[in-house]
Design a protein around this motif. Structure first.
Motif, mmCIF file in Angstrom:
data_model
loop_
_atom_site.group_PDB
_atom_site.id
_atom_site.type_symbol
_atom_site.label_atom_id
_atom_site.label_comp_id
_atom_site.label_asym_id
_atom_site.label_seq_id
_atom_site.Cartn_x
_atom_site.Cartn_y
_atom_site.Cartn_z
ATOM 1 N N ASN A 92 0.860 -1.162 0.000
ATOM 2 C CA ASN A 92 0.000 0.000 0.000
ATOM 3 C C ASN A 92 0.907 1.226 0.000
ATOM 4 O O ASN A 92 1.469 1.611 1.033
ATOM 5 C CB ASN A 92 -0.905 -0.015 1.242
ATOM 6 C CG ASN A 92 -1.923 1.084 1.217
ATOM 7 O OD1 ASN A 92 -1.642 2.199 0.761
ATOM 8 N ND2 ASN A 92 -3.104 0.803 1.720
ATOM 9 N N GLU A 93 1.038 1.815 -1.164
ATOM 10 C CA GLU A 93 1.972 2.924 -1.325
ATOM 11 C C GLU A 93 1.614 4.118 -0.436
ATOM 12 O O GLU A 93 2.501 4.776 0.104
ATOM 13 C CB GLU A 93 2.002 3.345 -2.798
ATOM 14 C CG GLU A 93 3.103 4.307 -3.117
ATOM 15 C CD GLU A 93 3.226 4.587 -4.605
ATOM 16 O OE1 GLU A 93 3.427 5.766 -4.939
ATOM 17 O OE2 GLU A 93 3.114 3.642 -5.404
ATOM 18 N N GLU A 94 0.338 4.389 -0.276
ATOM 19 C CA GLU A 94 -0.058 5.526 0.555
ATOM 20 C C GLU A 94 0.335 5.321 2.014
ATOM 21 O O GLU A 94 0.824 6.238 2.660
ATOM 22 C CB GLU A 94 -1.557 5.796 0.423
ATOM 23 C CG GLU A 94 -1.948 6.337 -0.942
ATOM 24 C CD GLU A 94 -1.148 7.567 -1.350
ATOM 25 O OE1 GLU A 94 -1.042 8.519 -0.553
ATOM 26 O OE2 GLU A 94 -0.597 7.566 -2.472
ATOM 27 N N VAL A 95 0.127 4.129 2.538
ATOM 28 C CA VAL A 95 0.509 3.861 3.928
ATOM 29 C C VAL A 95 2.028 3.909 4.076
ATOM 30 O O VAL A 95 2.550 4.432 5.069
ATOM 31 C CB VAL A 95 -0.079 2.515 4.416
ATOM 32 C CG1 VAL A 95 0.450 2.163 5.809
ATOM 33 C CG2 VAL A 95 -1.597 2.586 4.428
ATOM 34 N N LEU A 96 2.755 3.404 3.081
ATOM 35 C CA LEU A 96 4.218 3.494 3.117
ATOM 36 C C LEU A 96 4.656 4.957 3.203
ATOM 37 O O LEU A 96 5.556 5.305 3.977
ATOM 38 C CB LEU A 96 4.823 2.831 1.876
ATOM 39 C CG LEU A 96 6.345 2.913 1.758
ATOM 40 C CD1 LEU A 96 7.030 2.250 2.954
ATOM 41 C CD2 LEU A 96 6.791 2.294 0.447
ATOM 42 N N ARG A 97 4.004 5.828 2.443
ATOM 43 C CA ARG A 97 4.336 7.263 2.512
ATOM 44 C C ARG A 97 4.107 7.800 3.923
ATOM 45 O O ARG A 97 4.869 8.638 4.403
ATOM 46 C CB ARG A 97 3.502 8.046 1.513
ATOM 47 C CG ARG A 97 3.906 7.817 0.076
ATOM 48 C CD ARG A 97 2.899 8.510 -0.853
ATOM 49 N NE ARG A 97 3.023 8.008 -2.197
ATOM 50 C CZ ARG A 97 3.656 8.637 -3.172
ATOM 51 N NH1 ARG A 97 4.219 9.803 -2.950
ATOM 52 N NH2 ARG A 97 3.718 8.106 -4.370
ATOM 53 N N ILE A 101 6.935 9.863 6.370
ATOM 54 C CA ILE A 101 6.798 11.311 6.590
ATOM 55 C C ILE A 101 7.922 11.830 7.478
ATOM 56 O O ILE A 101 8.427 12.927 7.279
ATOM 57 C CB ILE A 101 5.419 11.656 7.186
ATOM 58 C CG1 ILE A 101 4.349 11.543 6.105
ATOM 59 C CG2 ILE A 101 5.409 13.051 7.795
ATOM 60 C CD1 ILE A 101 2.938 11.744 6.609
ATOM 61 N N SER A 102 8.330 11.018 8.427
ATOM 62 C CA SER A 102 9.382 11.471 9.358
ATOM 63 C C SER A 102 10.714 11.711 8.649
ATOM 64 O O SER A 102 11.592 12.361 9.205
ATOM 65 C CB SER A 102 9.563 10.462 10.486
ATOM 66 O OG SER A 102 9.963 9.213 9.951
ATOM 67 N N ALA A 103 10.860 11.237 7.426
ATOM 68 C CA ALA A 103 12.090 11.480 6.665
ATOM 69 C C ALA A 103 12.116 12.887 6.074
ATOM 70 O O ALA A 103 13.159 13.351 5.613
ATOM 71 C CB ALA A 103 12.243 10.448 5.552
ATOM 72 N N PRO A 106 10.155 19.176 8.814
ATOM 73 C CA PRO A 106 8.797 19.505 9.266
ATOM 74 C C PRO A 106 7.993 20.360 8.286
ATOM 75 O O PRO A 106 6.798 20.110 8.097
ATOM 76 C CB PRO A 106 9.018 20.228 10.598
ATOM 77 C CG PRO A 106 10.297 19.647 11.107
ATOM 78 C CD PRO A 106 11.141 19.429 9.869
ATOM 79 N N ASP A 107 8.621 21.351 7.647
ATOM 80 C CA ASP A 107 7.874 22.191 6.697
ATOM 81 C C ASP A 107 7.383 21.375 5.500
ATOM 82 O O ASP A 107 6.252 21.545 5.054
ATOM 83 C CB ASP A 107 8.726 23.365 6.215
ATOM 84 C CG ASP A 107 8.964 24.404 7.300
ATOM 85 O OD1 ASP A 107 8.184 24.424 8.288
ATOM 86 O OD2 ASP A 107 9.925 25.183 7.168
ATOM 87 N N ASP A 108 8.252 20.505 4.993
ATOM 88 C CA ASP A 108 7.843 19.644 3.879
ATOM 89 C C ASP A 108 6.765 18.653 4.314
ATOM 90 O O ASP A 108 5.830 18.374 3.561
ATOM 91 C CB ASP A 108 9.036 18.883 3.298
ATOM 92 C CG ASP A 108 9.911 19.756 2.413
ATOM 93 O OD1 ASP A 108 9.464 20.856 2.014
ATOM 94 O OD2 ASP A 108 11.045 19.326 2.122
ATOM 95 N N ALA A 109 6.896 18.120 5.510
ATOM 96 C CA ALA A 109 5.895 17.176 6.011
ATOM 97 C C ALA A 109 4.532 17.851 6.111
ATOM 98 O O ALA A 109 3.512 17.287 5.691
ATOM 99 C CB ALA A 109 6.329 16.616 7.364
ATOM 100 N N VAL A 110 4.515 19.077 6.641
ATOM 101 C CA VAL A 110 3.247 19.810 6.754
ATOM 102 C C VAL A 110 2.688 20.120 5.371
ATOM 103 O O VAL A 110 1.481 19.966 5.129
ATOM 104 C CB VAL A 110 3.429 21.092 7.606
ATOM 105 C CG1 VAL A 110 2.223 22.012 7.497
ATOM 106 C CG2 VAL A 110 3.702 20.715 9.060
ATOM 107 N N GLY A 115 -1.521 18.879 1.399
ATOM 108 C CA GLY A 115 -1.949 18.350 0.100
ATOM 109 C C GLY A 115 -2.899 17.175 0.263
ATOM 110 O O GLY A 115 -3.910 17.078 -0.434
ATOM 111 N N ILE A 116 -2.580 16.280 1.198
ATOM 112 C CA ILE A 116 -3.464 15.138 1.464
ATOM 113 C C ILE A 116 -4.810 15.629 1.985
ATOM 114 O O ILE A 116 -5.863 15.149 1.558
ATOM 115 C CB ILE A 116 -2.810 14.171 2.480
ATOM 116 C CG1 ILE A 116 -1.637 13.446 1.827
ATOM 117 C CG2 ILE A 116 -3.826 13.165 3.010
ATOM 118 C CD1 ILE A 116 -0.842 12.592 2.788
#
Length: 187
Positions: A92-97, A101-103, A106-110, A115-116
């Motif tokens: 499940n690619e979405e769950v893998l993403r 997220i922790s990779a 923080p700004d990119d994660a947010v 977007g989600i």
């Protein structure tokens, strides 16, 4: 693999040609559940016919064929629907993403989570509009059973939207705390 089962389900609802099946996958099924094009559908129909899961019920102009599920096909779909074997490989690619997220910083994660949140809100609204326009599910009308999937999808998108909003608050709260801690350490 779920393509043969998706085809069986559609053919159980009503017999269809390969062209009609392709059109189904270009609409809601392909956008929300399982993508497949004619290059996969036609060979799969041939395999399923060879295996006795479907049969040609009508041959039309230009080689067009209408397929219907056989009793063996109905039995196979039922077996697959009730199979709850959890030892299968999970992909499940979405769950893998979500795990990864922790990779991100923080700004990119947010930004990713926003977007989600936006996409899931848009998709939930799209399905809500579709559901409002189609009316209730009618008992005994298998064509309307797709509305069950649409309602499942709407609720799933709403849940994903709520989760993404929650995750944003977790990260922004954590980022604010880390910023305060690093400023206090630097002083």
């Amino acid at each position: 693999m779920s393509l043969p089962h998706a085809l069986l389900g559609l053919l159980i609802v009503r017999p269809r040609s390969g062209y009609e099946l392709t059109k189904e996958f270009e609409s809601h099924i392909g956008r929300h559940a399982w993508a497949a094009g004619h290059t996969s559908i036609y060979p799969e129909l041939n395999r399923m016919a060879e295996n006795g899961l479907v049969e040609v019920t009508h041959e039309g102009a230009r080689g067009s064929r209408t397929y219907a599920a056989t009793e063996a096909g109905r039995a196979e779909l039922r077996r697959w629907m009730f199979d709850r074997d959890r030892s299968r490989k999970v992909r499940n690619e979405e769950v893998l993403r979500m795990f990864l997220i922790s990779a991100l910083d923080p700004d990119d994660a947010v930004a990713y989570l926003r977007g989600i949140a936006e996409e899931s809100a848009e998709k939930a609204a799209e399905l809500a509009k579709l559901l409002a326009a189609t009316g209730p599910i009618v008992q005994g009308d298998p064509e309307k059973f797709g509305l069950l999937a649409a309602e499942y999808g709407r609720r799933q998108y709403e849940a994903v939207h709520g989760w993404a909003e929650w995750a944003i608050t977790q990260i922004t709260g954590q980022a604010a705390e880390e910023s305060r801690s690093s400023r206090a350490t630097a002083s």
